[in-house]
Design an enzyme around this catalytic site. Structure first.
Site, short mmCIF file in Angstrom:
data_model
loop_
_atom_site.label_atom_id
_atom_site.label_comp_id
_atom_site.label_asym_id
_atom_site.label_seq_id
_atom_site.Cartn_x
_atom_site.Cartn_y
_atom_site.Cartn_z
N CYS A 140 17.48 -50.38 -58.40
CA CYS A 140 16.62 -49.80 -59.44
C CYS A 140 16.70 -48.28 -59.42
O CYS A 140 16.03 -47.63 -58.61
CB CYS A 140 15.18 -50.26 -59.28
N CYS A 143 13.42 -46.51 -60.17
CA CYS A 143 12.46 -46.50 -59.05
C CYS A 143 12.91 -45.53 -57.95
O CYS A 143 12.10 -44.80 -57.41
CB CYS A 143 12.36 -47.89 -58.40
N ASP A 144 14.17 -45.57 -57.60
CA ASP A 144 14.63 -44.88 -56.39
C ASP A 144 15.43 -43.61 -56.64
O ASP A 144 15.65 -42.81 -55.72
CB ASP A 144 15.52 -45.83 -55.55
#
Ligand code: NDP
Length: 341
Positions: A140, A143-144
């Site tokens: 992701c 997200c990261d």
């Protein structure tokens, strides 16, 4: 016929941000919900249990670790009155009312159901994948991608769909260059996303190319690539690899029970979380292939609980404060102390 006290208002299946948020709302509404948290991944909590820092969940200005966020949501669900059972559901029966939900340990009857079983990011299963998961490999980018380790280094994304395109573009904010690895000679992404990727000065597309492994020490330092036509191999120095090769919704349990779309996601009606079975709601990634964020999953978890409560009230099935004793399996040991207003 079961006695009314043997039938729960609501069973929630799944324990990511969607399931726990549904549990918080349903608990506070005195529905006395049961949550089958699931154990497939060894621990409840869903995909966030395998992520590291989360910097885009509102309320945590310096970020929060995925497992910690889930621990807090779980504690909040429990403090709100939800009963949490750390068990996998093995079958459901939505044909007869009340609905039946079975785990290996028990069979439970409920008037309404919220499905929040999530989706699983597809993996490539590279030889060194486990070693570098969360140490340079992520499923992701949104997200990261913003963590300092990915800043000003070259990164790679594998996939050719809208997710790969979107994540490649997103990563250009941080990376010095993004290598998009596409196994065929075409992108599957929408035309507009294709154009953005192909015209982006910081994105290089490697056609007919797949990674065969990653290497590094404590963090990814590069990839082994293979051309899918010529089989020629080469190394690519990158500080991160992002998988964008699709997700699989966790709907195997529901194949014959509710309507799924051709890719296996639960079909929900319009702006609601209602499924084609009255009294059964779906929230989070199991019904969302587009946004797939913890915060959007939590939002739909809230919607599902409110819709279930309305439906239970409207049908006259709602029972407040069901006199069900606390089961031994309820998790008590990691509840943090705080008071709900
Ligand atoms: P898709 O299934 O659309 O694409 C997956 C991609 O990964 C394909 O290009 C596929 O290649 C590639 N792939 C699959 N397995 C491998 C493998 N083993 N090795 C290398 N490459 C592989 O998934 P997405 O997550 O991109 O999209 C899912 C759905 O969500 C789509 O309907 C999409 O349109 C939608 N979506 C919409 C967004 C938006 O509107 N903003 C954003 C994100 C997703 P191949 O093409 O060769 O099969």
């Amino acid at each position: 016929m079961p006695k009314p006290s043997e039938i729960s208002n609501l069973v929630i299946i799944g324990s990511g941000p969607a399931g726990y948020t549904a549990a918080i709302y349903a608990g506070r509404a005195r529905l006395n919900p049961i949550v089958f948290e699931g154990l497939k991944m060894g621990l409840p909590g869903g995909q966030l249990m395998t992520t590291t820092g989360i910097e885009n969940f509102p309320g945590f200005p310096t970020g929060i670790m995925g497992p910690e966020l889930m621990r807090l949501m779980k504690a909040q669900a429990q403090n709100s009155g939800a009963r949490l059972w750390m068990e996998d559901v093995i079958s459901v029966d939505f044909k007869q009312r009340p609905f039946t939900v079975r785990s290996a340990e028990r069979e439970t009857l409920a008037h309404s159901i919220i499905i929040a079983t999530g989706a699983t990011a597809q993996r490539l299963h590279l030889p060194s994948e486990d070693q570098f998961w969360n140490k340079g490999i992520s499923a992701c980018a949104i997200c990261d991608g913003g963590i300092p380790r990915f800043k000003d280094v070259e990164l790679a994304v594998v996939g050719g769909g809208d997710t790969a395109a979107e994540e490649s573009i997103f990563l250009t904010k941080y990376a010095s260059k993004v290598h998009l690895l596409v196994r065929s000679d075409r992108l599957r992404a929408s035309k507009v996303m294709q154009e953005r990727v192909l015209n982006h000065p910081k994105i290089q597309v490697h056609w007919q190319t797949v990674p065969t492994d990653v290497y590094g020490n404590d963090w990814v330092q590069g990839l082994k690539l293979k051309n899918t036509v010529s089989s020629v191999e080469q190394d690519l120095t990158v500080g991160g690899l992002f998988y964008a090769i699709g997700h699989k919704p966790n709907t195997a349990l529901f194949i014959d029970a509710i309507e799924l779309d051709p890719t296996g996601y639960i079909v929900t009606k319009g702006k609601s979380t209602a499924t084609n079975v009255e009294g059964v709601y779906a929230c989070g990634d199991v019904q969302d292939h587009e946004y797939r964020q913890a915060i959007s999953a939590a939002g739909t978890g809230c919607m599902a609980a409110l819709e279930a409560e309305r439906w239970l009230s409207g049908t006259g099935l709602l029972q407040e404060f069901l006199p069900v004793s606390t089961p031994e399996e309820t998790i008590e040991n990691d509840v943090i102390e705080f008071s709900l207003g």
